[in-house]
Design a protein around this motif. Sequence first.
Motif, PDB file in Angstrom:
ATOM      1  N   ASP A 139       3.250  -9.804 -22.944  1.00 35.76           N
ATOM      2  CA  ASP A 139       4.681  -9.832 -23.230  1.00 35.76           C
ATOM      3  C   ASP A 139       5.481  -9.209 -22.099  1.00 35.76           C
ATOM      4  OD1 ASP A 139       4.574 -10.900 -26.001  1.00 35.76           O
ATOM      5  OD2 ASP A 139       3.453  -9.057 -26.361  1.00 35.76           O
ATOM      6  N   LEU A 140       4.866  -8.257 -21.375  1.00 39.28           N
ATOM      7  CA  LEU A 140       5.540  -7.597 -20.258  1.00 39.28           C
ATOM      8  C   LEU A 140       4.491  -7.160 -19.249  1.00 39.28           C
ATOM      9  CD1 LEU A 140       8.049  -6.284 -18.909  1.00 39.28           C
ATOM     10  CD2 LEU A 140       7.585  -4.238 -20.279  1.00 39.28           C
ATOM     11  N   VAL A 141       4.753  -7.448 -17.975  1.00 36.03           N
ATOM     12  CA  VAL A 141       3.881  -6.991 -16.893  1.00 36.03           C
ATOM     13  C   VAL A 141       4.629  -5.951 -16.080  1.00 36.03           C
ATOM     14  CG1 VAL A 141       2.585  -7.639 -14.822  1.00 36.03           C
ATOM     15  CG2 VAL A 141       2.671  -9.205 -16.773  1.00 36.03           C
ATOM     16  N   LEU A 142       3.983  -4.805 -15.882  1.00 38.41           N
ATOM     17  CA  LEU A 142       4.503  -3.756 -15.017  1.00 38.41           C
ATOM     18  C   LEU A 142       3.656  -3.715 -13.752  1.00 38.41           C
ATOM     19  CD1 LEU A 142       4.859  -0.891 -17.680  1.00 38.41           C
ATOM     20  CD2 LEU A 142       6.612  -2.529 -16.981  1.00 38.41           C
ATOM     21  N   GLY A 143       4.227  -3.232 -12.664  1.00 38.23           N
ATOM     22  CA  GLY A 143       3.481  -3.062 -11.423  1.00 38.23           C
ATOM     23  C   GLY A 143       3.822  -1.730 -10.801  1.00 38.23           C
ATOM     24  N   VAL A 144       2.854  -1.122 -10.116  1.00 38.31           N
ATOM     25  CA  VAL A 144       3.088   0.211  -9.557  1.00 38.31           C
ATOM     26  C   VAL A 144       3.702   0.165  -8.164  1.00 38.31           C
ATOM     27  CG1 VAL A 144       1.254   1.251 -10.939  1.00 38.31           C
ATOM     28  CG2 VAL A 144       0.717   0.377  -8.657  1.00 38.31           C
ATOM     29  N   SER A 145       3.928  -1.028  -7.631  1.00 37.78           N
ATOM     30  CA  SER A 145       4.545  -1.138  -6.312  1.00 37.78           C
ATOM     31  C   SER A 145       5.330  -2.445  -6.235  1.00 37.78           C
ATOM     32  CB  SER A 145       3.485  -1.082  -5.205  1.00 37.78           C
ATOM     33  OG  SER A 145       2.599  -2.183  -5.324  1.00 37.78           O
ATOM     34  N   PRO A 146       6.316  -2.520  -5.346  1.00 41.05           N
ATOM     35  CA  PRO A 146       7.122  -3.742  -5.253  1.00 41.05           C
ATOM     36  C   PRO A 146       6.304  -4.987  -4.931  1.00 41.05           C
ATOM     37  CG  PRO A 146       8.240  -1.926  -4.164  1.00 41.05           C
ATOM     38  CD  PRO A 146       6.864  -1.429  -4.523  1.00 41.05           C
ATOM     39  N   ASP A 147       5.277  -4.882  -4.090  1.00 46.63           N
ATOM     40  CA  ASP A 147       4.490  -6.063  -3.745  1.00 46.63           C
ATOM     41  C   ASP A 147       3.732  -6.599  -4.955  1.00 46.63           C
ATOM     42  OD1 ASP A 147       3.067  -3.587  -3.412  1.00 46.63           O
ATOM     43  OD2 ASP A 147       1.401  -4.687  -2.548  1.00 46.63           O
ATOM     44  N   VAL A 282       0.366  16.579   6.007  1.00 49.84           N
ATOM     45  CA  VAL A 282      -0.553  15.752   5.221  1.00 49.84           C
ATOM     46  C   VAL A 282      -0.465  14.337   5.773  1.00 49.84           C
ATOM     47  CG1 VAL A 282      -0.316  17.187   3.160  1.00 49.84           C
ATOM     48  CG2 VAL A 282       1.110  15.172   3.409  1.00 49.84           C
ATOM     49  N   VAL A 283      -1.594  13.618   5.735  1.00 50.27           N
ATOM     50  CA  VAL A 283      -1.638  12.304   6.360  1.00 50.27           C
ATOM     51  C   VAL A 283      -2.405  11.324   5.486  1.00 50.27           C
ATOM     52  CG1 VAL A 283      -3.685  12.935   7.730  1.00 50.27           C
ATOM     53  CG2 VAL A 283      -2.237  11.024   8.468  1.00 50.27           C
ATOM     54  N   SER A 284      -1.907  10.101   5.404  1.00 51.27           N
ATOM     55  CA  SER A 284      -2.588   9.013   4.704  1.00 51.27           C
ATOM     56  C   SER A 284      -2.707   7.826   5.640  1.00 51.27           C
ATOM     57  CB  SER A 284      -1.809   8.598   3.454  1.00 51.27           C
ATOM     58  OG  SER A 284      -2.341   7.404   2.899  1.00 51.27           O
ATOM     59  N   ALA A 285      -3.936   7.289   5.744  1.00 49.17           N
ATOM     60  CA  ALA A 285      -4.180   6.093   6.558  1.00 49.17           C
ATOM     61  C   ALA A 285      -4.478   4.885   5.678  1.00 49.17           C
ATOM     62  CB  ALA A 285      -5.357   6.346   7.511  1.00 49.17           C
ATOM     63  N   ALA A 286      -4.097   4.935   4.412  1.00 49.31           N
ATOM     64  CA  ALA A 286      -4.493   3.926   3.430  1.00 49.31           C
ATOM     65  C   ALA A 286      -4.048   2.520   3.820  1.00 49.31           C
ATOM     66  CB  ALA A 286      -3.931   4.284   2.060  1.00 49.31           C
ATOM     67  N   ARG A 287      -4.877   1.545   3.454  1.00 47.94           N
ATOM     68  CA  ARG A 287      -4.511   0.141   3.637  1.00 47.94           C
ATOM     69  C   ARG A 287      -3.569  -0.334   2.541  1.00 47.94           C
ATOM     70  NH1 ARG A 287     -10.448  -2.505   5.113  1.00 47.94           N
ATOM     71  NH2 ARG A 287     -10.944  -1.053   6.817  1.00 47.94           N
ATOM     72  N   TRP A 288      -3.627   0.344   1.385  1.00 45.54           N
ATOM     73  CA  TRP A 288      -2.716   0.023   0.287  1.00 45.54           C
ATOM     74  C   TRP A 288      -2.652   1.223  -0.651  1.00 45.54           C
ATOM     75  CZ3 TRP A 288      -2.593  -0.206  -5.020  1.00 45.54           C
ATOM     76  CH2 TRP A 288      -1.446  -0.816  -5.568  1.00 45.54           C
ATOM     77  N   GLU A 289      -1.475   1.451  -1.219  1.00 50.18           N
ATOM     78  CA  GLU A 289      -1.281   2.475  -2.234  1.00 50.18           C
ATOM     79  C   GLU A 289      -0.300   1.958  -3.274  1.00 50.18           C
ATOM     80  OE1 GLU A 289      -2.745   5.169  -2.821  1.00 50.18           O
ATOM     81  OE2 GLU A 289      -3.297   6.290  -1.011  1.00 50.18           O
ATOM     82  N   GLY A 290      -0.405   2.479  -4.486  1.00 45.18           N
ATOM     83  CA  GLY A 290       0.569   2.167  -5.517  1.00 45.18           C
ATOM     84  C   GLY A 290       1.714   3.169  -5.433  1.00 45.18           C
ATOM     85  N   GLN A 291       1.696   4.144  -6.322  1.00 45.88           N
ATOM     86  CA  GLN A 291       2.613   5.295  -6.222  1.00 45.88           C
ATOM     87  C   GLN A 291       1.707   6.520  -6.094  1.00 45.88           C
ATOM     88  OE1 GLN A 291       5.646   5.329  -9.400  1.00 45.88           O
ATOM     89  NE2 GLN A 291       5.441   3.112  -9.511  1.00 45.88           N
ATOM     90  N   PRO A 292       1.210   6.775  -4.882  1.00 42.16           N
ATOM     91  CA  PRO A 292       0.135   7.758  -4.708  1.00 42.16           C
ATOM     92  C   PRO A 292       0.492   9.135  -5.261  1.00 42.16           C
ATOM     93  CG  PRO A 292       1.166   7.196  -2.606  1.00 42.16           C
ATOM     94  CD  PRO A 292       1.651   6.204  -3.612  1.00 42.16           C
ATOM     95  N   GLY A 311       2.176  -0.843   0.293  1.00 41.23           N
ATOM     96  CA  GLY A 311       2.341  -0.819  -1.152  1.00 41.23           C
ATOM     97  C   GLY A 311       3.590  -0.071  -1.568  1.00 41.23           C
ATOM     98  N   GLY A 312       3.403   0.907  -2.464  1.00 36.33           N
ATOM     99  CA  GLY A 312       4.522   1.672  -2.973  1.00 36.33           C
ATOM    100  C   GLY A 312       4.726   3.004  -2.290  1.00 36.33           C
ATOM    101  N   THR A 313       4.095   3.228  -1.131  1.00 34.81           N
ATOM    102  CA  THR A 313       4.220   4.520  -0.454  1.00 34.81           C
ATOM    103  C   THR A 313       5.666   4.826  -0.094  1.00 34.81           C
ATOM    104  OG1 THR A 313       1.983   4.330   0.439  1.00 34.81           O
ATOM    105  CG2 THR A 313       3.438   5.916   1.498  1.00 34.81           C
ATOM    106  N   ARG A 314       6.387   3.832   0.424  1.00 30.72           N
ATOM    107  CA  ARG A 314       7.794   4.058   0.784  1.00 30.72           C
ATOM    108  C   ARG A 314       8.623   4.401  -0.456  1.00 30.72           C
ATOM    109  NH1 ARG A 314      11.208   2.858   5.032  1.00 30.72           N
ATOM    110  NH2 ARG A 314       9.482   1.905   6.196  1.00 30.72           N
ATOM    111  N   THR A 315       8.269   3.804  -1.608  1.00 32.72           N
ATOM    112  CA  THR A 315       8.966   4.109  -2.853  1.00 32.72           C
ATOM    113  C   THR A 315       8.843   5.584  -3.195  1.00 32.72           C
ATOM    114  OG1 THR A 315       8.501   1.873  -3.680  1.00 32.72           O
ATOM    115  CG2 THR A 315       9.103   3.526  -5.314  1.00 32.72           C
ATOM    116  N   VAL A 316       7.683   6.165  -2.892  1.00 27.80           N
ATOM    117  CA  VAL A 316       7.436   7.584  -3.168  1.00 27.80           C
ATOM    118  C   VAL A 316       8.060   8.476  -2.097  1.00 27.80           C
ATOM    119  CG1 VAL A 316       5.635   9.354  -3.274  1.00 27.80           C
ATOM    120  CG2 VAL A 316       5.345   7.200  -4.518  1.00 27.80           C
TER     121      VAL A 316
END
Length: 381
Positions: A139-147, A282-292, A311-316
């Motif tokens: 009925d509803l889909v949520l996503g943790v990042s804009p992509d 602090v440093v992250s080299a991730a290839r993808w993140e949701g809302q870390p 992913g959603g890193t910029r959102t955070v």
Amino acid sequence: MKVLLVMGMVAGGVGTHVRSLAESLGAAGLRVVVACPSPVVASLGRPAEGVTWFEVPIGSRPHPVRDRRSVQLLRGVLQGADVVHAHGLRAGALAVTARKVARGQRPCLVVTSHNAPPEGRAARTVYAVLEQVVAHGADLVLGVSPDLLERAARAGAREPRLAVVAAPVPVAVTEEERRSIRARVRRGLGLAPDDDVALVVNAGRLSSQKDQVTLVDAVDLLTARWHGQGHTGPPPVVVVAGEGPARAALEARITAAHELTDVRLLGHRADLPDLLLAADVVVSAARWEGQPVWIQEAIHAGAPVVATDVGGTRTVVGDAGLLVGAEPGPERARELADALDRVLTSPELRADLRRLARARSAQLPDREDELEAALTAYRGV
């Protein structure tokens, strides 16, 4: 209201998020059942008041016999639920199927997509099929990042929405307490509290997604540059908190690094909040993140952040850090090295990033926001 939360074999942030949500829903007076595999039940520990764990063998890969059993169990446990909230596409697709074959009144179904497509052609094909099942069956889909929202919309989901994933907000510490924690952490790592060796912290599951191998590449470049350009003082010490399947590859890469490159694998750490308070960067080299969640914790700690813009890193992060290119390979390592060099060699930039982090901390969601977003989603369906 009775809510059934469903998840499969998860690691890291997803399990933490579901446990947090379950506790908040239970504390708000809802009846909550969490259906998940037995290893996840064991890792989540004793349930909070108002929350019941229910074992369902949802695996990370398709398995006809196990999946049929999971659907049977879910069909039984969703009876009487007002809302089913599945986390992850595998759990979501099984919940869609269980609801279809359920007898009597069928509950509303919300599915949160937590991860980007995995590597490998076959795995991506399965992922795309699950996206279609969830998009048309929930009925509803949520996503943790804009992509992920864009992917859900392309798969046919009706008005997907951004999920809210909150990190625990730490107890505020005074500057004197911060200095004490920093000194204790540094002593534990064999570093003098007042020397000029910078401490760089990374956290997360050791995996290809988190890409700590590229982080070591970046630190290796930085160390070589540090000496080649005649920087004063020693190069930084980099610590990685976490465990996972990429440990062997990561250890091999560290062994092959420049002799002065100092990257240490700490394994699982219960004192991550203290590590983040002690970090110079602090440093992250991730290839993808949701809302870390761990980067949210770093921002709450007022730490300067350098991370890949995925992913959603910029959102955070917003403007509270330096974000570098998302393309994998040598270019990403070079950009990470450049960003770390800028931050580590400029006390003014570090101070500015700490100020921005403190401002951003007040804007990040907390557990009350996480709960209200979930309740709004449930009311909407």
